[in-house]
Design a protein around this motif. Structure first.
Motif, PDB file in Angstrom:
ATOM      1  N   SER A   1       0.828  -1.209   0.000  1.00  0.00           N
ATOM      2  CA  SER A   1       0.000   0.000   0.000  1.00  0.00           C
ATOM      3  C   SER A   1       0.862   1.258   0.000  1.00  0.00           C
ATOM      4  N   PHE A   2       0.670   2.085  -1.024  1.00  0.00           N
ATOM      5  CA  PHE A   2       1.384   3.357  -1.142  1.00  0.00           C
ATOM      6  C   PHE A   2       0.470   4.475  -0.674  1.00  0.00           C
ATOM      7  N   ILE A   3       0.951   5.285   0.278  1.00  0.00           N
ATOM      8  CA  ILE A   3       0.175   6.403   0.814  1.00  0.00           C
ATOM      9  C   ILE A   3       0.849   7.702   0.396  1.00  0.00           C
ATOM     10  N   PRO A   4       0.233   8.473  -0.524  1.00  0.00           N
ATOM     11  CA  PRO A   4       0.840   9.733  -0.981  1.00  0.00           C
ATOM     12  C   PRO A   4       0.966  10.747   0.156  1.00  0.00           C
ATOM     13  N   SER A   5       1.931  11.632   0.030  1.00  0.00           N
ATOM     14  CA  SER A   5       2.121  12.728   0.977  1.00  0.00           C
ATOM     15  C   SER A   5       2.036  14.041   0.197  1.00  0.00           C
ATOM     16  N   PRO A   6       0.823  14.582   0.043  1.00  0.00           N
ATOM     17  CA  PRO A   6       0.605  15.749  -0.829  1.00  0.00           C
ATOM     18  C   PRO A   6       1.538  16.926  -0.572  1.00  0.00           C
ATOM     19  N   LYS A   7       1.858  17.206   0.690  1.00  0.00           N
ATOM     20  CA  LYS A   7       2.705  18.367   0.982  1.00  0.00           C
ATOM     21  C   LYS A   7       4.145  18.171   0.523  1.00  0.00           C
ATOM     22  N   ASP A   8       4.505  16.906   0.218  1.00  0.00           N
ATOM     23  CA  ASP A   8       5.877  16.621  -0.203  1.00  0.00           C
ATOM     24  C   ASP A   8       6.008  16.333  -1.697  1.00  0.00           C
ATOM     25  N   VAL A   9       4.887  16.159  -2.387  1.00  0.00           N
ATOM     26  CA  VAL A   9       4.942  15.889  -3.827  1.00  0.00           C
ATOM     27  C   VAL A   9       5.465  17.122  -4.552  1.00  0.00           C
ATOM     28  N   HIS A  10       6.490  16.943  -5.384  1.00  0.00           N
ATOM     29  CA  HIS A  10       7.132  18.058  -6.099  1.00  0.00           C
ATOM     30  C   HIS A  10       7.459  19.181  -5.112  1.00  0.00           C
ATOM     31  N   TYR A  11       8.155  18.798  -4.045  1.00  0.00           N
ATOM     32  CA  TYR A  11       8.426  19.710  -2.934  1.00  0.00           C
ATOM     33  C   TYR A  11       9.099  21.000  -3.388  1.00  0.00           C
ATOM     34  N   TYR A  12      10.112  20.903  -4.235  1.00  0.00           N
ATOM     35  CA  TYR A  12      10.857  22.097  -4.646  1.00  0.00           C
ATOM     36  C   TYR A  12       9.959  23.055  -5.426  1.00  0.00           C
ATOM     37  N   LEU A  13       9.111  22.515  -6.258  1.00  0.00           N
ATOM     38  CA  LEU A  13       8.185  23.346  -7.030  1.00  0.00           C
ATOM     39  C   LEU A  13       7.200  24.044  -6.099  1.00  0.00           C
ATOM     40  N   GLN A  14       6.755  23.337  -5.068  1.00  0.00           N
ATOM     41  CA  GLN A  14       5.745  23.906  -4.169  1.00  0.00           C
ATOM     42  C   GLN A  14       6.259  25.103  -3.373  1.00  0.00           C
ATOM     43  N   GLN A  15       7.568  25.316  -3.380  1.00  0.00           N
ATOM     44  CA  GLN A  15       8.124  26.460  -2.658  1.00  0.00           C
ATOM     45  C   GLN A  15       8.250  27.692  -3.551  1.00  0.00           C
ATOM     46  N   THR A  16       7.769  27.607  -4.770  1.00  0.00           N
ATOM     47  CA  THR A  16       7.944  28.699  -5.731  1.00  0.00           C
ATOM     48  C   THR A  16       6.597  29.179  -6.281  1.00  0.00           C
ATOM     49  N   LYS A  17       6.645  30.217  -7.091  1.00  0.00           N
ATOM     50  CA  LYS A  17       5.426  30.756  -7.690  1.00  0.00           C
ATOM     51  C   LYS A  17       4.916  29.901  -8.844  1.00  0.00           C
ATOM     52  N   PHE A  18       5.602  28.806  -9.159  1.00  0.00           N
ATOM     53  CA  PHE A  18       5.090  27.869 -10.163  1.00  0.00           C
ATOM     54  C   PHE A  18       3.757  27.261  -9.728  1.00  0.00           C
ATOM     55  N   ILE A  19       3.469  27.290  -8.430  1.00  0.00           N
ATOM     56  CA  ILE A  19       2.212  26.701  -7.951  1.00  0.00           C
ATOM     57  C   ILE A  19       0.998  27.479  -8.459  1.00  0.00           C
ATOM     58  N   TYR A  20       1.211  28.689  -8.954  1.00  0.00           N
ATOM     59  CA  TYR A  20       0.109  29.505  -9.458  1.00  0.00           C
ATOM     60  C   TYR A  20      -0.124  29.313 -10.953  1.00  0.00           C
ATOM     61  N   LEU A  21       0.656  28.444 -11.571  1.00  0.00           N
ATOM     62  CA  LEU A  21       0.537  28.216 -13.010  1.00  0.00           C
ATOM     63  C   LEU A  21      -0.199  26.925 -13.319  1.00  0.00           C
ATOM     64  N   PRO A  22      -0.936  26.888 -14.432  1.00  0.00           N
ATOM     65  CA  PRO A  22      -1.438  25.600 -14.929  1.00  0.00           C
ATOM     66  C   PRO A  22      -0.270  24.840 -15.543  1.00  0.00           C
ATOM     67  N   LEU A  23      -0.021  23.637 -15.046  1.00  0.00           N
ATOM     68  CA  LEU A  23       1.098  22.825 -15.512  1.00  0.00           C
ATOM     69  C   LEU A  23       0.641  21.391 -15.730  1.00  0.00           C
ATOM     70  N   THR A  24       1.167  20.745 -16.766  1.00  0.00           N
ATOM     71  CA  THR A  24       0.901  19.321 -16.943  1.00  0.00           C
ATOM     72  C   THR A  24       1.697  18.556 -15.895  1.00  0.00           C
ATOM     73  N   GLU A  25       1.359  17.290 -15.699  1.00  0.00           N
ATOM     74  CA  GLU A  25       2.086  16.475 -14.725  1.00  0.00           C
ATOM     75  C   GLU A  25       3.559  16.356 -15.103  1.00  0.00           C
ATOM     76  N   LEU A  26       3.835  16.251 -16.392  1.00  0.00           N
ATOM     77  CA  LEU A  26       5.220  16.127 -16.823  1.00  0.00           C
ATOM     78  C   LEU A  26       5.977  17.433 -16.613  1.00  0.00           C
ATOM     79  N   GLN A  27       5.324  18.553 -16.888  1.00  0.00           N
ATOM     80  CA  GLN A  27       5.970  19.833 -16.612  1.00  0.00           C
ATOM     81  C   GLN A  27       6.295  19.963 -15.128  1.00  0.00           C
ATOM     82  N   LYS A  28       5.371  19.586 -14.264  1.00  0.00           N
ATOM     83  CA  LYS A  28       5.622  19.642 -12.820  1.00  0.00           C
ATOM     84  C   LYS A  28       6.834  18.803 -12.449  1.00  0.00           C
ATOM     85  N   THR A  29       6.886  17.598 -12.997  1.00  0.00           N
ATOM     86  CA  THR A  29       7.969  16.673 -12.665  1.00  0.00           C
ATOM     87  C   THR A  29       9.322  17.218 -13.100  1.00  0.00           C
TER      88      THR A  29
END
Length: 323
Positions: A242-270
């Motif tokens: 069983s894998f339990i996601p941790s939303p606050k840690d997914v793409h952690y580096y991105l979540q610390q920037t203004k990229f979070i305000y952009l529409p991004l595909t999953e691949l762009q986020k990665t």
């Protein structure tokens, strides 16, 4: 300011205004046309193509049309990044194959049938094909590949956002693998930079920090991915647990920037997250419109990180209309 300069500026502004009046309106046009802002006059388009040194992307389309025509407009010609690619890299022209007049003249010029399913042709400013005609293939992938081929044929570098789009469209049957490590932020940044990796997600399995990797098995074997993970001090975990996601840690580096305000595909986020974590450039992963949005982000912008890409794109468009 000299009178000659003023006259030149006036002529330029008027020509742009007249050109805008001759384009279709993406918000109020037939579904068959998708969300692309199309020009409708062949001669005007060829003149503009020469002026801007661009090729012309011609859509021969039945408007109003059958379900195939509507689906192509809705599923392919409405994808935000395909719209971006068409409008920024080409001069878009729509020819209705079920109309008379000038539309019928262009149909005859290219020997295209009337009342037909969608056809795409990419031609130079002389009207000659630069890639093979697209007919009987109504996939976004085929159109994306033709766009890449046309840009390469013209001696241009294919923008990275178009290459990422191709990777996502190719990865329709991905596999998943799970790796544990001492820190899943590091795991995401190292695994996410692999070309075959489509998405990474931080989480836990039996209290161990784990990264779930979604990858294209046609581009990288599981054995090669395992070997890479091992060389980076990561251990393989049975993906049946069983894998339990941790939303606050997914793409952690991105979540610390203004990229979070952009529409991004999953691949762009990665890819952006991995680049940020590794101190690498990121803006080349964005389309021209996304780059403009990034510059205009304000503190009261809506966080779009976890919003569906297409919905987020629509929201961002509406947000900027109110500014």
């Amino acid at each position: 300011m000299s009178s000659n300069f003023q006259l030149t500026l006036f002529i330029l502004l008027m020509s742009n205004l007249l050109l805008a009046q001759k384009t279709t309106d993406p918000d109020n046009q037939s579904e068959e046309l998708g969300k692309v802002r199309w020009l409708r006059n062949y001669d005007d388009v060829m003149t503009l193509a020469k002026k801007e040194n661009k090729d012309v992307l011609i859509l021969f389309q039945e408007v109003p049309g059958c379900s195939t025509c509507r689906n192509y407009g809705h599923n392919v010609l409405s994808h935000p990044l395909i719209v971006e690619a068409i409008e920024n890299s080409f001069v878009p022209l729509a020819i209705f194959n079920n109309k008379g007049g000038k539309d019928a003249q262009i149909l005859r010029k290219y020997n295209e049938p009337s009342w037909n399913n969608p056809v795409i042709r990419i031609v130079n400013s002389h009207g000659d094909d630069v890639v093979n005609r697209i007919g009987n293939d109504y996939s976004a992938l085929r159109l994306c590949k033709s766009i890449q081929q046309a840009l390469i044929a013209k001696g241009q570098i294919v923008p990275e956002y178009i290459n990422l789009l191709e990777q996502e469209l190719l990865g329709t049957n991905p596999n998943k693998a799970y790796y544990k490590m001492s820190c899943f932020w590091t795991g995401e940044k190292e695994l996410g930079k692999l070309p075959a990796v489509l998405n990474t997600e931080s989480g836990f399995i039996n209290h161990s920090e784990v990264v779930e990797v979604t990858y294209n098995p046609k581009e990288m074997t599981k054995a090669a991915l395992d070997a890479y993970a091992k060389s980076n001090d990561m251990g393989l975990i049975d993906n049946k647990q069983s894998f339990i996601p941790s939303p606050k840690d997914v793409h952690y580096y991105l979540q610390q920037t203004k990229f979070i305000y952009l529409p991004l595909t999953e691949l762009q986020k990665t890819k952006i997250n991995s680049a940020l974590g590794n101190g690498q450039p990121t803006k080349h992963f964005l389309s021209p419109k996304q780059q403009k949005w990034l510059k205009k982000i304000k503190k009261n912008s809506e966080v779009l990180f976890n919003t569906d890409f297409t919905k987020a794109w629509t929201k961002k468009n509406k947000e900027l209309e109110t500014i």
